[in-house]
Design a protein around this motif. Structure first.
Motif, short mmCIF file in Angstrom:
data_model
loop_
_atom_site.label_atom_id
_atom_site.label_comp_id
_atom_site.label_asym_id
_atom_site.label_seq_id
_atom_site.Cartn_x
_atom_site.Cartn_y
_atom_site.Cartn_z
N ALA A 165 0.84 -1.19 0.00
CA ALA A 165 0.00 0.00 0.00
C ALA A 165 0.88 1.24 0.00
O ALA A 165 1.77 1.37 0.82
CB ALA A 165 -0.90 0.01 1.23
N LEU A 166 0.65 2.13 -0.94
CA LEU A 166 1.34 3.43 -1.01
C LEU A 166 0.44 4.43 -0.32
O LEU A 166 -0.57 4.87 -0.84
CB LEU A 166 1.58 3.82 -2.46
N LEU A 167 0.81 4.76 0.93
CA LEU A 167 -0.06 5.57 1.79
C LEU A 167 0.37 7.02 1.81
O LEU A 167 1.56 7.33 1.72
CB LEU A 167 -0.01 5.02 3.22
N ALA A 168 -0.60 7.89 2.00
CA ALA A 168 -0.29 9.31 2.22
C ALA A 168 -0.05 9.47 3.71
O ALA A 168 -0.97 9.68 4.49
CB ALA A 168 -1.43 10.19 1.75
N THR A 169 1.19 9.36 4.12
CA THR A 169 1.53 9.41 5.54
C THR A 169 2.98 9.83 5.67
O THR A 169 3.74 9.74 4.71
CB THR A 169 1.32 8.04 6.21
N LYS A 227 -9.75 6.14 -1.67
CA LYS A 227 -9.74 6.90 -0.43
C LYS A 227 -8.65 7.95 -0.45
O LYS A 227 -7.59 7.77 -1.06
CB LYS A 227 -9.54 5.97 0.78
N ARG A 228 -8.91 9.06 0.25
CA ARG A 228 -7.96 10.18 0.26
C ARG A 228 -6.60 9.77 0.79
O ARG A 228 -5.56 10.27 0.34
CB ARG A 228 -8.55 11.31 1.13
N SER A 229 -6.57 8.85 1.74
CA SER A 229 -5.31 8.47 2.37
C SER A 229 -4.49 7.49 1.53
O SER A 229 -3.36 7.17 1.88
CB SER A 229 -5.58 7.81 3.73
N MET A 230 -5.04 7.03 0.43
CA MET A 230 -4.37 6.02 -0.39
C MET A 230 -3.94 6.61 -1.72
O MET A 230 -4.75 7.21 -2.44
CB MET A 230 -5.32 4.83 -0.63
N VAL A 231 -2.67 6.44 -2.06
CA VAL A 231 -2.18 6.87 -3.36
C VAL A 231 -2.22 5.70 -4.34
O VAL A 231 -2.67 5.83 -5.48
CB VAL A 231 -0.75 7.44 -3.25
N ASP A 255 3.67 12.52 1.86
CA ASP A 255 3.32 12.96 3.20
C ASP A 255 1.80 12.86 3.38
O ASP A 255 1.08 12.40 2.49
CB ASP A 255 3.84 14.37 3.49
N ALA A 256 1.32 13.30 4.54
CA ALA A 256 -0.11 13.16 4.85
C ALA A 256 -1.00 13.99 3.94
O ALA A 256 -2.19 13.73 3.82
CB ALA A 256 -0.36 13.55 6.31
N ALA A 257 -0.42 14.98 3.26
CA ALA A 257 -1.18 15.80 2.32
C ALA A 257 -1.06 15.30 0.89
O ALA A 257 -1.37 16.01 -0.06
CB ALA A 257 -0.71 17.25 2.40
N ARG A 258 -0.56 14.07 0.72
CA ARG A 258 -0.40 13.43 -0.59
C ARG A 258 0.67 14.11 -1.44
O ARG A 258 0.69 13.97 -2.66
CB ARG A 258 -1.73 13.40 -1.36
N ARG A 259 1.58 14.81 -0.80
CA ARG A 259 2.69 15.43 -1.53
C ARG A 259 3.87 14.47 -1.55
O ARG A 259 4.25 13.94 -0.50
CB ARG A 259 3.11 16.74 -0.89
N PRO A 260 4.47 14.24 -2.72
CA PRO A 260 5.67 13.39 -2.77
C PRO A 260 6.78 13.99 -1.91
O PRO A 260 6.95 15.21 -1.84
CB PRO A 260 6.05 13.42 -4.26
N ILE A 261 7.50 13.13 -1.21
CA ILE A 261 8.62 13.58 -0.38
C ILE A 261 9.90 12.87 -0.82
O ILE A 261 9.84 11.82 -1.49
CB ILE A 261 8.36 13.33 1.12
N LYS A 262 11.01 13.44 -0.44
CA LYS A 262 12.30 12.91 -0.88
C LYS A 262 12.57 11.54 -0.24
O LYS A 262 12.40 11.34 0.95
CB LYS A 262 13.42 13.88 -0.51
N LEU A 263 13.00 10.61 -1.07
CA LEU A 263 13.40 9.30 -0.59
C LEU A 263 14.84 9.38 -0.08
O LEU A 263 15.71 9.93 -0.74
CB LEU A 263 13.31 8.28 -1.73
#
Length: 360
Positions: A13-17, A68-72, A257-265
């Motif tokens: 699962a690719l989560l927005a978290t 769902k909003r929390s799921m990418v 992140d929790a706002a569905r913004r990609p973050i640096k790996l």
């Protein structure tokens, strides 16, 4: 007595978290490596083995979950009657990108990687190269515990989070980029919260002593040892144990992140590969699940599986019931709607969560 019917569910699962935090998948197979024909058969999708699952209903529910909003995005595999019966991707690899998740998309296993380390060490123990009840100091020179406890703690204690350290000791320093072996050595400066083997407390830096153990015994880099002993014989052609194995793939799941913004790996947890360094697509995770369910005894024998799945210590009370921890694996100790085993434990990395489940 009739053999219990076994189902398996593998999911990425690719989560927005928020994040807690070699061979590239495109690299050719090592020369001379041959996947057994029986494993090639297991790698194929079998609709004939579908019996007890309403796959149309499952597909609809997973599609609803993906919206769902929390799921990418997510990828799901089902094993039924000893065969892979369902493989499908949902959502996107990166929010707003339009790039769809497919069964070929590579995800991080995050802390599900610990089950690989436990299986690897148990396999070496079966060969007489490791004593799981021997002092961890014998096999992991860099690991120093308070008051010389590394001479009392065993290899099994390390693999089941029973070293007596406070939870996630020095993960913050790992994420700062500090050297992992130096961090393991500096654990001696802490205070024990309990004597070794008497309590459970989750670790990453200390747990990665398993990679040092494997390298010392096999004389191979950890990734190559895992490939040689486990992934290649199983037929996991797209699995890797490195950050480049993820980012070098044609399709891979990005962290958000929790706002569905990609973050640096970052490479923080790839630097503790036994604790969090594995990647693969959902097909390879399904093959791993088949091996853990006893379908590939030439790779993981019944003795090895008994070793890695045996409950050793109680952990937290979760939605699955009061769970116990084995050598890299979590098992519920109370039945849940007929479920007897949940393998392995999940620690969400904010990038991918993986949850193979067996039901008897």
């Amino acid at each position: 007595m009739e053999k219990p019917h076994i189902l398996g569910l593998g999911a990425f699962a690719l989560l927005a978290t928020a994040a807690f935090a070699m061979r590239s998948p495109e690299d050719p197979e090592p020369a001379g490596h041959t996947i057994p024909k029986s494993h090639v058969r297991l790698a194929s999708l079998s609709t004939d083995a579908r019996k007890d699952v309403d796959y149309a209903s499952l597909d609809r529910r997973l599609q609803q979950l993906a919206e769902k909003r929390s799921m990418v995005g997510l990828a799901v595999g089902v094993v039924e009657s000893g065969r892979i019966t369902f493989l499908k991707g949902y959502g996107e690899t990166e929010a707003g990108s339009g790039e769809r998740v497919t069964p070929d998309t590579i995800f991080r296993w995050a802390s599900v990687s610990k089950g690989v380390a436990g299986s690897m060490v148990a396999k070496l123990a079966e060969e007489g190269k490791v004593n799981l009840n021997g002092p961890v100091a014998t096999y992991v020179p860099s690991l120093k515990l308070p008051a010389g406890a590394e001479y009392r703690a065993t290899v099994g204690d390390m693999l089941s989070h029973r070293l007596g350290l406070y939870r996630n000791a020095y993960d913050n320093k790992l994420e700062e980029g500090q050297d992992t072996k130096l961090l393991r050595a500096s654990l001696s400066q802490l205070n024990l919260i309990c004597p070794p083997s008497t309590c459970w407390s989750y670790q990453n830096v200390a747990y990665d002593g398993a990679s040092e153990l494997v390298e010392g015994i096999t004389h191979l880099p950890y990734e190559k040892a895992v490939m040689q002993y486990l992934f290649n014989p199983i037929g996991m052609t797209q699995a890797s144990v490195s950050m480049s194995g993820l980012t070098g793939a044609r399709s891979w799941a990005r962290p958000h992140d929790a706002a569905r913004r990609p973050i640096k790996l970052t490479d923080s947890y790839y630097r503790v590969p036994a604790a969090g360094g594995v990647n693969s697509n959902i097909k390879d995770m399904s093959l791993w699940m088949l091996a853990q369910m006893g379908e590939m005894p030439d790779v993981l024998s019944p003795k090895v599986l008994d070793t890695v799945h045996a409950p050793l210590v109680k952990t937290w009370a979760s939605v699955a019931g009061c769970a116990s921890f084995s050598n890299g694996w979590v098992r519920p100790t109370t039945a849940m709607a007929g479920a007897a085993t949940i393998m392995p434990g999940i620690i969400s990395s904010g990038i991918a969560a993986a949850s193979p489940v067996t039901v008897r």
